[in-house]
Design a protein around this motif. Sequence first.
Motif, PDB file in Angstrom:
ATOM      1  N   GLU A  17      -8.560   0.173  -0.999  1.00  0.00           N
ATOM      2  CA  GLU A  17      -9.772  -0.645  -0.945  1.00  0.00           C
ATOM      3  C   GLU A  17      -9.444  -2.134  -0.806  1.00  0.00           C
ATOM      4  O   GLU A  17     -10.210  -2.890  -0.200  1.00  0.00           O
ATOM      5  N   GLU A  18      -8.297  -2.585  -1.325  1.00  0.00           N
ATOM      6  CA  GLU A  18      -7.867  -3.981  -1.164  1.00  0.00           C
ATOM      7  C   GLU A  18      -7.432  -4.251   0.274  1.00  0.00           C
ATOM      8  O   GLU A  18      -7.624  -5.344   0.790  1.00  0.00           O
ATOM      9  N   LEU A  74       2.561  10.424   5.853  1.00  0.00           N
ATOM     10  CA  LEU A  74       2.283  10.363   4.419  1.00  0.00           C
ATOM     11  C   LEU A  74       1.059   9.516   4.079  1.00  0.00           C
ATOM     12  O   LEU A  74       1.092   8.633   3.229  1.00  0.00           O
ATOM     13  N   GLY A  75      -0.039   9.777   4.773  1.00  0.00           N
ATOM     14  CA  GLY A  75      -1.290   9.094   4.480  1.00  0.00           C
ATOM     15  C   GLY A  75      -1.553   7.849   5.308  1.00  0.00           C
ATOM     16  O   GLY A  75      -2.640   7.280   5.248  1.00  0.00           O
ATOM     17  N   ALA A  76      -0.580   7.398   6.086  1.00  0.00           N
ATOM     18  CA  ALA A  76      -0.746   6.167   6.852  1.00  0.00           C
ATOM     19  C   ALA A  76      -1.771   6.287   7.973  1.00  0.00           C
ATOM     20  O   ALA A  76      -2.300   5.280   8.435  1.00  0.00           O
ATOM     21  N   VAL A  77      -2.120   7.502   8.391  1.00  0.00           N
ATOM     22  CA  VAL A  77      -3.177   7.639   9.406  1.00  0.00           C
ATOM     23  C   VAL A  77      -4.511   7.153   8.847  1.00  0.00           C
ATOM     24  O   VAL A  77      -5.411   6.803   9.611  1.00  0.00           O
ATOM     25  N   ASP A  78      -4.629   7.092   7.514  1.00  0.00           N
ATOM     26  CA  ASP A  78      -5.853   6.611   6.876  1.00  0.00           C
ATOM     27  C   ASP A  78      -5.818   5.105   6.604  1.00  0.00           C
ATOM     28  O   ASP A  78      -6.854   4.521   6.293  1.00  0.00           O
ATOM     29  N   THR A  79      -4.650   4.488   6.709  1.00  0.00           N
ATOM     30  CA  THR A  79      -4.540   3.061   6.370  1.00  0.00           C
ATOM     31  C   THR A  79      -4.195   2.181   7.562  1.00  0.00           C
ATOM     32  O   THR A  79      -4.242   0.959   7.450  1.00  0.00           O
TER      33      THR A  79
END
Length: 180
Positions: A17-18, A74-79
């Motif tokens: 969220e940041e 490891l989740g970077a597709v969301d960030t």
Amino acid sequence: MRKLPYEELLEQRLKPEELLHTARHPVSVLLTNVRSLYNVGSIFRSADAARIEELILCGFTPHPPRKEIEKTALGAVDTVPHRYYRHEHEALEDLRSQGKRLIAVELTDTARVYDSWSLDLFPCCLILGNELVGVSDEVLRQCDDSIMIPMYGVKHSLNVSVAAGIVMFEAVRQWHLLQP
């Protein structure tokens, strides 16, 4: 010296969220016809770590959602903001209209060494190509500049995900160094 435990690492990292309210570095990366889903996932992960503006996937480069990409990302597709274009020229036109300098990561007769930047190269998009043939001549003709990573051994290239990580972090480092 002691290794930091996971809990301490979490305290030092941005929360998702940041990240929404944190400035990104003025560096984008475009992948053209990269074959390996695992290379794409690895590049997503490096793109997150470097906090680049976006990752652009073109041609037959695999793009999310794909479990093989997500396994290494490891989740970077969301960030990491990302988009897909079937045709590279459309992506390059969009990037140029946004005022981005198009910089191929390729061995060319005019390539500058990857650590020789000037402020006028930002904002930029680093363009990386296929694992076997690199950036196509058609895409190279549309680029403003090219950079290369010196090779000191026998081989003439690095894995595309390794090269992407090197040039992303060097571009970010140079951006911070060149700020007035």
